[in-house]
Design a protein around this motif. Structure first.
Motif, PDB file in Angstrom:
ATOM      1  N   ALA A  32     -33.856  69.325 -14.013  1.00 14.02           N
ATOM      2  CA  ALA A  32     -33.661  69.308 -15.520  1.00 14.02           C
ATOM      3  C   ALA A  32     -33.781  68.016 -16.055  1.00 14.02           C
ATOM      4  CB  ALA A  32     -32.588  69.557 -15.838  1.00 14.02           C
ATOM      5  N   VAL A  33     -33.813  66.885 -15.033  1.00  9.58           N
ATOM      6  CA  VAL A  33     -34.288  65.528 -15.515  1.00  9.58           C
ATOM      7  C   VAL A  33     -35.784  65.218 -15.444  1.00  9.58           C
ATOM      8  CG1 VAL A  33     -33.958  63.162 -14.559  1.00  9.58           C
ATOM      9  CG2 VAL A  33     -31.973  64.609 -14.915  1.00  9.58           C
ATOM     10  N   VAL A  34     -36.347  65.867 -14.088  1.00  2.00           N
ATOM     11  CA  VAL A  34     -37.967  65.658 -13.833  1.00  2.00           C
ATOM     12  C   VAL A  34     -38.591  66.269 -15.044  1.00  2.00           C
ATOM     13  CG1 VAL A  34     -39.611  65.987 -12.129  1.00  2.00           C
ATOM     14  CG2 VAL A  34     -37.309  65.323 -11.522  1.00  2.00           C
ATOM     15  N   VAL A  35     -38.245  67.472 -15.367  1.00  2.00           N
ATOM     16  CA  VAL A  35     -39.065  68.266 -16.378  1.00  2.00           C
ATOM     17  C   VAL A  35     -39.263  67.483 -17.613  1.00  2.00           C
ATOM     18  CG1 VAL A  35     -38.726  70.308 -15.657  1.00  2.00           C
ATOM     19  CG2 VAL A  35     -36.993  69.465 -17.173  1.00  2.00           C
ATOM     20  N   ARG A  36     -38.454  66.658 -17.853  1.00  2.00           N
ATOM     21  CA  ARG A  36     -38.438  65.581 -19.291  1.00  2.00           C
ATOM     22  C   ARG A  36     -39.687  64.782 -19.026  1.00  2.00           C
ATOM     23  NH1 ARG A  36     -32.825  63.819 -20.828  1.00  2.00           N
ATOM     24  NH2 ARG A  36     -34.043  63.007 -22.490  1.00  2.00           N
ATOM     25  N   ARG A  37     -40.154  64.334 -17.746  1.00  2.00           N
ATOM     26  CA  ARG A  37     -40.983  63.561 -17.790  1.00  2.00           C
ATOM     27  C   ARG A  37     -40.730  62.169 -18.175  1.00  2.00           C
ATOM     28  NH1 ARG A  37     -46.910  65.752 -18.738  1.00  2.00           N
ATOM     29  NH2 ARG A  37     -47.381  64.124 -17.329  1.00  2.00           N
ATOM     30  N   PRO A  38     -39.664  61.675 -17.948  1.00  2.00           N
ATOM     31  CA  PRO A  38     -38.969  60.153 -18.631  1.00  2.00           C
ATOM     32  C   PRO A  38     -40.078  59.265 -17.950  1.00  2.00           C
ATOM     33  CG  PRO A  38     -37.489  60.948 -16.713  1.00  2.00           C
ATOM     34  CD  PRO A  38     -38.546  62.232 -16.882  1.00  2.00           C
ATOM     35  N   SER A  39     -39.908  57.948 -18.840  1.00  2.00           N
ATOM     36  CA  SER A  39     -40.525  56.986 -18.369  1.00  2.00           C
ATOM     37  C   SER A  39     -39.725  55.971 -17.776  1.00  2.00           C
ATOM     38  CB  SER A  39     -40.992  56.089 -19.650  1.00  2.00           C
ATOM     39  OG  SER A  39     -41.823  57.096 -20.456  1.00  2.00           O
ATOM     40  N   VAL A  40     -38.452  56.228 -17.994  1.00  2.00           N
ATOM     41  CA  VAL A  40     -37.442  55.274 -17.032  1.00  2.00           C
ATOM     42  C   VAL A  40     -36.662  56.275 -16.540  1.00  2.00           C
ATOM     43  CG1 VAL A  40     -35.462  53.712 -17.160  1.00  2.00           C
ATOM     44  CG2 VAL A  40     -37.427  53.488 -18.451  1.00  2.00           C
ATOM     45  N   TRP A  41     -36.471  56.161 -15.101  1.00  2.00           N
ATOM     46  CA  TRP A  41     -35.651  57.065 -14.492  1.00  2.00           C
ATOM     47  C   TRP A  41     -34.313  56.578 -14.059  1.00  2.00           C
ATOM     48  CZ3 TRP A  41     -37.634  61.304 -10.846  1.00  2.00           C
ATOM     49  CH2 TRP A  41     -39.032  61.967 -11.603  1.00  2.00           C
ATOM     50  N   LEU A  42     -33.100  56.815 -14.528  1.00  2.00           N
ATOM     51  CA  LEU A  42     -32.039  56.461 -14.104  1.00  2.00           C
ATOM     52  C   LEU A  42     -31.183  57.317 -13.086  1.00  2.00           C
ATOM     53  CD1 LEU A  42     -30.976  55.267 -17.663  1.00  2.00           C
ATOM     54  CD2 LEU A  42     -31.890  53.636 -15.917  1.00  2.00           C
ATOM     55  N   LEU A  43     -31.029  56.969 -11.867  1.00  2.00           N
ATOM     56  CA  LEU A  43     -30.629  57.895 -10.899  1.00  2.00           C
ATOM     57  C   LEU A  43     -29.175  57.670 -10.295  1.00  2.00           C
ATOM     58  CD1 LEU A  43     -34.032  58.834  -8.983  1.00  2.00           C
ATOM     59  CD2 LEU A  43     -33.011  59.890 -11.311  1.00  2.00           C
ATOM     60  N   ASP A  44     -28.055  58.183 -10.576  1.00  2.00           N
ATOM     61  CA  ASP A  44     -26.814  57.762 -10.076  1.00  2.00           C
ATOM     62  C   ASP A  44     -26.535  58.533  -8.872  1.00  2.00           C
ATOM     63  OD1 ASP A  44     -24.514  56.685  -9.931  1.00  2.00           O
ATOM     64  OD2 ASP A  44     -23.528  57.386 -11.623  1.00  2.00           O
ATOM     65  N   GLU A  45     -26.679  58.135  -7.591  1.00  2.00           N
ATOM     66  CA  GLU A  45     -26.286  58.767  -6.251  1.00  2.00           C
ATOM     67  C   GLU A  45     -27.154  59.869  -6.363  1.00  2.00           C
ATOM     68  OE1 GLU A  45     -24.470  57.462  -4.092  1.00  2.00           O
ATOM     69  OE2 GLU A  45     -23.990  55.710  -4.845  1.00  2.00           O
ATOM     70  N   PRO A  46     -28.287  59.981  -6.400  1.00  2.00           N
ATOM     71  CA  PRO A  46     -29.254  60.923  -6.363  1.00  2.00           C
ATOM     72  C   PRO A  46     -29.281  61.889  -4.977  1.00  2.00           C
ATOM     73  CG  PRO A  46     -30.641  59.277  -6.081  1.00  2.00           C
ATOM     74  CD  PRO A  46     -29.172  58.757  -6.275  1.00  2.00           C
ATOM     75  N   VAL A  56     -37.861  53.036 -11.996  1.00  2.00           N
ATOM     76  CA  VAL A  56     -36.739  53.703 -11.610  1.00  2.00           C
ATOM     77  C   VAL A  56     -35.623  53.030 -11.124  1.00  2.00           C
ATOM     78  CG1 VAL A  56     -36.026  55.700  -9.798  1.00  2.00           C
ATOM     79  CG2 VAL A  56     -38.638  55.414 -10.421  1.00  2.00           C
ATOM     80  N   ILE A  57     -34.345  53.233 -11.595  1.00  2.00           N
ATOM     81  CA  ILE A  57     -33.354  52.312 -11.106  1.00  2.00           C
ATOM     82  C   ILE A  57     -32.469  53.307 -10.174  1.00  2.00           C
ATOM     83  CG2 ILE A  57     -31.097  51.132 -11.670  1.00  2.00           C
ATOM     84  CD1 ILE A  57     -32.688  50.063 -13.982  1.00  2.00           C
ATOM     85  N   VAL A  58     -32.019  53.302  -8.705  1.00  2.00           N
ATOM     86  CA  VAL A  58     -31.314  54.153  -8.340  1.00  2.00           C
ATOM     87  C   VAL A  58     -30.230  53.431  -7.799  1.00  2.00           C
ATOM     88  CG1 VAL A  58     -31.318  55.767  -6.248  1.00  2.00           C
ATOM     89  CG2 VAL A  58     -33.456  54.929  -7.058  1.00  2.00           C
ATOM     90  N   ALA A  59     -28.917  54.022  -8.372  1.00  2.00           N
ATOM     91  CA  ALA A  59     -27.621  53.537  -7.963  1.00  2.00           C
ATOM     92  C   ALA A  59     -27.190  54.346  -6.738  1.00  2.00           C
ATOM     93  CB  ALA A  59     -26.606  53.518  -9.214  1.00  2.00           C
ATOM     94  N   SER A  60     -27.068  53.602  -5.677  1.00  2.00           N
ATOM     95  CA  SER A  60     -26.751  54.386  -4.677  1.00  2.00           C
ATOM     96  C   SER A  60     -25.906  53.456  -3.351  1.00  2.00           C
ATOM     97  CB  SER A  60     -28.028  54.804  -3.851  1.00  2.00           C
ATOM     98  OG  SER A  60     -27.836  55.646  -2.750  1.00  2.00           O
ATOM     99  N   HIS A  61     -25.029  54.234  -2.764  1.00  2.00           N
ATOM    100  CA  HIS A  61     -24.563  53.665  -1.564  1.00  2.00           C
ATOM    101  C   HIS A  61     -25.406  53.813  -0.207  1.00  2.00           C
ATOM    102  CE1 HIS A  61     -20.885  52.667  -3.329  1.00  2.00           C
ATOM    103  NE2 HIS A  61     -20.550  53.881  -3.802  1.00  2.00           N
TER     104      HIS A  61
END
Lengths: 262, 233, 221
Positions: free
Chosen positions: B144-158, B184-189
């Motif tokens: 649902a996020v990818v289909v939008r083809r965003p220019s900035v990806w904000l991924l929280d614990e993907p 792309v910004i990935v918040a992750s442990h």
């Protein structure tokens, strides 16, 4: 005066003068209402209730509601706490004056209409619905935690409520047309000079009292806001310090529940 | 001014609590940034701020040159946020969910088929979200996020809730997105996993970005000795 | 228009799948009708005479649940955030949600109409004015409700506050709809069309306010 001391106060020279005027005015009104003016030919002593009832209603409908509506619109437009606090103050006073109107109206209705509550009275019914909407508004304000959210959302509620007062009024006028309606409130143009003067003076005093209370209530709200701001600055400083001290893991807060719990 | 994301002294208050306390972050276009830090440090809040979902109390934030407060709707149109919740309607199928999000914003172009194939959703495409397993549900949310083809990806614990195959798919998606010019910004442990992909690592603690180091990785811009987040209290 | 319909269709599709309104809210409405009958001692003349009021009180109570369901659909998936991120104009989301609530309420009202005919022996002598009045009233309820429904979620607000906020606002709708039904059912000699007109005005006002304010309340949902 208050600026020169560290003691937070809602009083100032202006409010002192206003307060004095209100107290003096009320004393004069009471003397006029209860001693000087004659009892009504029909209503007898019950008419004296009018000297409180009608001014309270006028202040409620024509001062607090417009003040609430304007302040709420401005709170949405300007997005400042100043207007939000003004709106909250106006709503609280709206409850006070609506309540006073309702109580005095009910007490007056008992001897005159021979019933506590007369469904046919447009103004009383409108005031009651307004009273309920204001109670809802204040209940809502209490339930929202975030100040910004509270300001925006309660402003919407206030604007709907103030628009609705007009709709309620209109529909009740139409509605009560089918009932056997007793002529309400003001005895059309039959007020003699002294009664008219008492009535006008009382309205004026109530209006001044509204502004006097508004200023105080606003200042209380403003002081609360300042305390919050001070608290926020302290909280920011504390949290920033924890960032460098590596203490962060020890700090948890319900507001951060959405933070990566996975 | 080619920075895709520029956050300066951002303070975010959530119900009076300072979730961000003056954070600074600059992210280049086409970069992959790992956002690391302990729980409650402000990672999610920073991502939500960049998506125009968290209120900015002080400071400033710009996404692709747009001010996050004044041009909030534009910013929201540019970003894709993957949060901890599914953001899918339980009683609709995956297909209906994706089609719904496509229909409520006709201005954006959607590429449903390719995404479905990429995320291996074919088998579950016509199942209700309610009936999906955790992993399948997660993939559907990502779709649902990818289909939008965003220019900035904000991924929280993907990577949360995904099996090994799913994690690999995510990694490939991230690399491709950055290669295509998205930030792309990935918040992750999962530091080891994301560090391999990342061109920079930002460390957040106490609502501040306390360190932001450039890595010489595959998308590496030159390592900077001076990180923008160092301005202390 | 496309986006409005997309939102409305989505809500109605979810209802068709989950049947929450059909299996829980609609029976509630019928139970209220029956309870009124019991409370009023099954007095035929009384029930007939007060059918308009009982009908619309039931609709108002039912609308609370319908609106809460309409909001819950978004809340359980945290979809209000997705809707914000979708970049759709808030007034379109509002119109779609209100449209879906209206459709569901109209379906409930049709069942209730049959209910009062069967249970209260009422008859719709002027169905036209009743239908127009009901339609306007429904749009007004759905508009005010869709706006207030969102106000009652998020930020520590409990949805128990919804009736307290919404019902006083709907007072003019209750008055108007009851009068229009008085004309429609022949229970009182009133100008039903005038009341239907007033309801139309109320519907337009609430619709306009809702469309204008929805963006503000959606921000914090």
């Amino acid at each position: 005066m208050s600026e020169s001391t560290n003691v937070a106060t809602t009083g100032s020279r202006t409010t002192q003068i206003l307060g004095f005027v209100v107290l003096l005015g009320l004393s004069v009104v009471f003397v006029l209402a209860f001693v000087v003016t004659e009892p009504d030919a029909v209503q007898q002593d019950a008419v004296r209730m009018f000297y409180i009832h009608v001014p309270a209603a006028i202040v409620a409908l024509y001062l607090t509601v417009p003040a609430l509506a304007v302040a709420s619109a401005m709170a949405l437009y300007k997005k400042t706490r100043w207007w939000d606090i003004t709106a909250a103050a106006a709503a609280e006073l709206g409850v006070v004056f609506c309540g006073l109107t309702l109580v005095t109206g009910v007490i007056w209705g008992r001897p005159i209409w021979n019933t506590w509550w007369e469904w046919g009275d447009v103004r009383l019914l409108t005031t009651l619905v307004l009273f309920l909407m204001l109670l809802g508004y204040l209940a809502y304000r209490r339930s929202v935690v975030d100040p910004g959210t509270r300001a925006r959302r309660s402003a919407v509620i206030a604007l709907v409520a103030s628009t609705n007062v007009l709709l309620v009024n209109r529909s009740v006028i139409w509605w009560q047309n089918r009932t056997l309606h007793q002529k309400s409130s003001l005895i059309e143009g039959r007020l003699e000079d002294m009664k008219l003067f008492t009535f006008a003076l009382s309205t004026l005093v109530f209006a001044v009292m509204f502004f006097w209370m508004m200023i105080h209530r606003f200042r209380i709200g403003w002081l609360e806001h300042k305390i919050e701001t001070v608290g926020v600055d302290a909280a920011i400083a504390e949290r920033r310090a924890s960032a460098h001290a590596g203490l962060d893991e020890a700090i948890s807060h319900p507001a951060l529940e959405k933070e990566g719990s996975t | 001014m080619s920075a895709a994301i520029a956050v300066e002294q951002a303070v975010v208050l959530l119900a009076g609590f300072p979730a961000l306390t003056g954070a600074d972050l600059t992210v280049e276009q086409g970069s992959i940034t790992l956002l690391q830090g302990p729980n409650g440090a402000g990672k999610t809040t920073l991502l939500r701020l960049l998506a125009g979902l968290a209120p900015l109390s002080r400071g400033s934030a710009r996404v692709l040159g747009r001010d996050i407060v004044a041009q909030r709707r534009e910013v929201r149109g540019l970003v894709g946020l993957l949060g901890p919740s599914s953001m899918l309607y339980e009683d609709l199928t995956v297909r209906e969910n994706l089609e719904f999000w496509a229909r409520v914003n006709p201005k954006r172009t959607y590429q449903t088929d390719a995404v479905v194939e990429r995320l291996d959703l074919g088998a579950t495409f016509d199942q209700r979200v309610r009936d999906l397993s955790t992993g399948q549900r997660r993939r559907a949310s990502i779709a649902a996020v990818v289909v939008r083809r965003p220019s900035v990806w904000l991924l929280d614990e993907p990577h949360a809730g995904l099996d090994q195959q799913g994690r690999n798919i995510i990694d490939d998606l991230i690399i491709d997105a950055a290669a295509a010019g998205a930030s792309v910004i990935v918040a992750s442990h999962e530091l080891d996993r994301v560090r391999v992909l990342a061109s920079s690592v930002a460390t957040i603690a106490g609502g501040l970005v306390i360190r932001h180091e450039q890595l010489g990785g595959r998308h590496g811009s030159p390592r900077s000795p001076f990180s923008p987040g160092e301005s202390g209290a | 228009m496309r986006e409005i319909w997309a939102v409305a269709e989505k809500d109605l599709r979810i209802e068709l799948r989950s049947r929450i309104v059909a299996s829980q809210v609609l029976p509630f409405a019928l139970i209220v009708l029956i309870l009124f009958g019991l409370a009023l001692d099954a007095d035929k003349a009384t029930l007939r005479a007060f059918t308009p009021g009982l009908f619309w009180i039931t609709v108002l109570f039912t609308s609370i649940l319908t609106i809460q369901r309409s909001v819950a659909v978004e809340v359980e998936s945290e979809a209000f955030e997705s809707l914000r991120l979708a970049g759709t104009a808030p007034w379109r989301i509002f119109a779609g949600k209100a449209l879906a609530v209206s459709v569901q309420l109209i379906a409930i009202e049709v069942v209730l109409a049959v209910g009062v005919i069967v249970l209260y022996r009422s008859s719709f002598e002027a169905p036209g004015v009743a239908a127009v009045g009901a339609l306007s009233a429904t749009v007004a309820i759905a508009s005010a409700g869709s706006l207030y429904g969102v106000l009652a979620v998020g930020n520590g607000v409990r949805d128990t506050i919804l009736p307290m906020l919404l019902l006083p606002v709907l007072a003019p709708v209750l008055i108007g709809a009851t009068r229009a039904f008085d004309a429609g059912l022949g229970t009182a000699a009133v100008n039903g069309w005038a009341w239907a007109g007033l309801l139309g005005v109320v519907a337009i006002i609430y619709g306009t306010i809702g469309a204008a304010a929805y963006g503000v309340v959606l921000e914090d949902a």
